[in-house]
Design an enzyme around this catalytic site. Structure first.
Site, PDB file in Angstrom:
ATOM      1  N   ALA A 124       0.851  -1.192   0.000  1.00 38.12           N
ATOM      2  CA  ALA A 124       0.000   0.000   0.000  1.00 38.12           C
ATOM      3  C   ALA A 124       0.888   1.244   0.000  1.00 38.12           C
ATOM      4  CB  ALA A 124      -0.930  -0.003   1.216  1.00 38.12           C
ATOM      5  N   GLY A 129      -2.819  11.632  -4.179  1.00 37.12           N
ATOM      6  CA  GLY A 129      -1.970  12.767  -4.531  1.00 37.12           C
ATOM      7  C   GLY A 129      -0.508  12.437  -4.657  1.00 37.12           C
ATOM      8  N   ALA A 130      -0.160  11.151  -4.646  1.00 38.11           N
ATOM      9  CA  ALA A 130       1.248  10.757  -4.725  1.00 38.11           C
ATOM     10  C   ALA A 130       1.352   9.405  -5.415  1.00 38.11           C
ATOM     11  CB  ALA A 130       1.869  10.688  -3.336  1.00 38.11           C
ATOM     12  N   SER A 132       4.186   8.273  -8.535  1.00 38.25           N
ATOM     13  CA  SER A 132       5.610   7.989  -8.663  1.00 38.25           C
ATOM     14  C   SER A 132       6.444   8.726  -7.613  1.00 38.25           C
ATOM     15  CB  SER A 132       6.094   8.381 -10.063  1.00 38.25           C
ATOM     16  OG  SER A 132       5.466   7.585 -11.055  1.00 38.25           O
ATOM     17  N   GLN A 241      13.745  -5.442  -8.393  1.00 41.55           N
ATOM     18  CA  GLN A 241      13.019  -6.702  -8.554  1.00 41.55           C
ATOM     19  C   GLN A 241      11.570  -6.453  -8.957  1.00 41.55           C
ATOM     20  OE1 GLN A 241      13.815 -10.196  -6.173  1.00 41.55           O
ATOM     21  NE2 GLN A 241      11.645 -10.419  -5.675  1.00 41.55           N
ATOM     22  N   GLU A 242      10.958  -5.407  -8.416  1.00 41.27           N
ATOM     23  CA  GLU A 242       9.583  -5.095  -8.811  1.00 41.27           C
ATOM     24  C   GLU A 242       9.514  -4.801 -10.301  1.00 41.27           C
ATOM     25  OE1 GLU A 242       6.083  -1.752  -7.950  1.00 41.27           O
ATOM     26  OE2 GLU A 242       7.774  -1.946  -6.566  1.00 41.27           O
ATOM     27  N   LEU A 337      -4.098  -7.196 -37.053  1.00 47.42           N
ATOM     28  CA  LEU A 337      -4.178  -8.326 -37.975  1.00 47.42           C
ATOM     29  C   LEU A 337      -5.422  -9.170 -37.756  1.00 47.42           C
ATOM     30  CD1 LEU A 337      -0.447  -9.478 -38.028  1.00 47.42           C
ATOM     31  CD2 LEU A 337      -1.652  -8.091 -39.726  1.00 47.42           C
ATOM     32  N   GLY A 339      -8.302  -7.789 -37.457  1.00 48.17           N
ATOM     33  CA  GLY A 339      -9.417  -7.021 -37.996  1.00 48.17           C
ATOM     34  C   GLY A 339     -10.427  -6.704 -36.901  1.00 48.17           C
ATOM     35  N   GLY A 363       4.586   0.812 -11.279  1.00 42.85           N
ATOM     36  CA  GLY A 363       5.966   0.446 -10.993  1.00 42.85           C
ATOM     37  C   GLY A 363       6.961   1.500 -11.450  1.00 42.85           C
TER      38      GLY A 363
END
Length: 379
Positions: A124, A129-130, A132, A241-242, A337, A339, A363
Site C-alpha cells: 500500500a 496525490g502521490a 511515482s 526486482q519489482e 491483424l 481485424g 511500478g
C-alpha cells in the site's frame, strides 16, 4: 535464440506450474474476470504447490529458492494470457520485504502463513496525490505509547480485497520527505481500516485494485517493518526486482500474443488466400517477433544479473522501459491483424491489449524510467 537461463530443475518446475494453471485457472478465469478477482482458495492452492513461498527461507516453511523460480511462474502466467497481479504482488514484491526487513519475531509470526496462503500480502504505497513521487505521501502515523495511529488513504492497491497484510508506507515524521517514511504492516480487520469497492479499470479485470481509507487506525509498534524513518530506503532497494517482475509479465505476454496471432493468420481466409500469406502480415509479424527476441535477450541478461545480485536500478529501468513499451507496440500491431475480431472482448488479443497498457504506468512510468536512465548518462 536458445535460452540458457534456466536449468533442468527450473524446466521441471515450469511443467508443474503450467499444469497447475491449466487445472486451477483455465476454465475458471472468465468467472474470475466477472468477479474482479480470483477466489481466496486460489492462494491456498498456490501455497500448497509452493508458489507463494518460493523466496521464503525453508525454516519458515518456504522453498528457499532464487528468483529464477519466480520468473518461471511469471512466464507461465503470461504465456497463458492471465492477469494475476495479486499473486505477483505477493510473491515477487511483498514477500521480499518480510524476508529482508522483518525481525525474528515478525518472521516467525508472518512468514509461515505467507508461504501457505493463510496470509496474503499486498503493498500500500500509492495515494490519490502521490504516485511515482513516493516522498510526497501524506498518510501519517503518530506514535502513542505502544501504537502508531494512522490517518490517510491509499489507492490502486492491487490484491487489496484478498490481502490480509498490507505493507503500508506512512509518514512518521511529516516534516521530512523521504527521511520521514516508515513501513507498517497493517491488518484490515481493525477499527478505522476500510476497503473501498474495486475500482473499474480498462483491463486487468481478474485482479482487483481498491482504495484504502485509514481513520485513526491503531497499529502496534511491534508491526513496524525495519527501522523507523528507513522506509524510503527499503522501498527503493526493492524497486529493481519489482520492475523486473513487471517486465517479465510484459515480455511473456508479448511473446504469447505473437504466437497466437501467427496461428490465427494461418487459418483466417481473405481474398482467396490466408491473411498470413499477405506481405504486410509477414512484415508486421517479422517486426513483432524481432521485438520479442530483443526483449528476451535483454530479459535473460537481467535475470542472470539479478541472480548474481548485480541488477542495478538503471538496468531494471532499462529493462522495464523496453519490455513494456515493446509489449504495447507488439500487441497493438497484432490486434490489427485480427481485424474487427481483434476488438471483440472474447478474443484474447483484445484482453491482452487492454491488460498491457498499464505496464507503462505502474511500478514507475516510462517517463520515470527515462529519467533514471538519463541521469545515468550524466544528463
Amino acid at each position: 535464440m536458445k535460452r540458457t537461463v534456466f536449468g533442468d530443475e527450473h524446466e521441471a518446475f515450469r511443467t508443474t506450474v503450467r499444469d497447475f494453471l491449466a487445472k486451477e485457472v483455465g476454465a475458471r478465469y472468465a468467472t474470475w474476470e466477472e468477479a474482479g478477482r480470483p477466489p481466496r482458495e486460489f492462494f491456498h492452492r498456490a501455497g500448497d504447490l509452493g508458489i507463494l513461498g518460493l523466496g521464503i527461507p525453508e525454516e519458515y516453511g518456504g522453498g528457499g529458492a532464487g528468483f529464477l523460480f519466480n520468473a518461471v511462474v511469471n512466464e507461465e502466467v503470461g504465456r497463458a494470457g492471465y492477469a494475476l497481479g495479486g499473486l505477483r504482488v505477493h510473491t515477487d514484491i511483498s514477500v521480499p520485504y518480510f524476508v529482508h526487513h522483518a525481525n525474528e519475531e515478525q518472521k516467525a509470526r508472518w512468514l509461515p502463513g505467507l508461504a501457505t496462503g493463510e496470509l496474503v500480502a499486498a503493498l500500500a504505497l500509492t495515494e490519490p496525490g502521490a504516485g511515482s513521487d513516493l516522498a510526497g505521501i501524506s498518510t501519517t502515523a503518530r506514535r502513542e505509547g505502544d501504537y502508531y495511529v494512522v490517518n490517510g488513504s491509499k489507492t490502486f492497491i492491487t490484491g487489496g480485497l484478498n490481502a490480509d497484510l498490507f505493507i503500508t508506507a506512512v509518514k512518521t515524521d511529516p516534516a521530512q520527505r523521504h527521511r520521514g517514511i516508515s513501513l507498517l504492516v497493517m491488518r484490515p480487520d481493525v477499527p478505522g481500516f476500510q476497503r473501498g469497492k474495486p475500482l473499474r479499470k480498462l483491463g486487468l479485470h481478474a485482479q482487483e485494485a481498491v482504495e484504502l481509507f485509514l481513520d485513526d487506525v491503531r497499529v502496534p509498534v511491534a508491526d513496524l517493518l525495519g527501522e523507523e524513518g528507513r522506509g524510503f530506503t527499503y522501498l527503493t532497494s526493492h524497486l529493481p526486482q519489482e520492475r523486473l517482475s513487471i517486465a517479465l509479465n510484459s515480455q511473456a505476454g508479448a511473446a504469447a500474443v505473437v504466437e497466437r496471432t501467427v496461428e490465427y493468420v494461418r487459418g483466417r481466409a481473405a481474398f482467396g488466400t490466408t491473411v498470413g500469406a499477405f506481405q504486410n502480415t509477414k512484415f508486421v509479424l517479422a517486426a513483432a517477433a524481432t521485438d520479442v527476441a530483443a526483449g528476451q535477450a535483454l530479459m535473460d541478461q537481467a535475470l542472470l544479473a539479478h541472480d548474481r545480485g548485480e541488477l542495478t536500478p538503471v538496468d531494471a529501468a532499462t529493462l522495464k522501459l523496453f519490455c513494456t513499451e515493446m509489449q504495447g507496440r507488439v500487441v497493438d500491431s497484432c490486434l490489427q491483424l485480427f481485424g474487427g475480431y481483434g476488438y471483440m472482448a472474447e478474443y484474447p488479443v483484445a484482453r491482452a491489449w487492454a491488460d498491457a497498457r498499464v505496464a507503462r504506468v505502474f511500478g514507475g512510468s516510462s517517463e520515470i524510467m527515462k529519467t533514471i536512465i538519463g541521469k545515468s548518462l550524466g544528463l
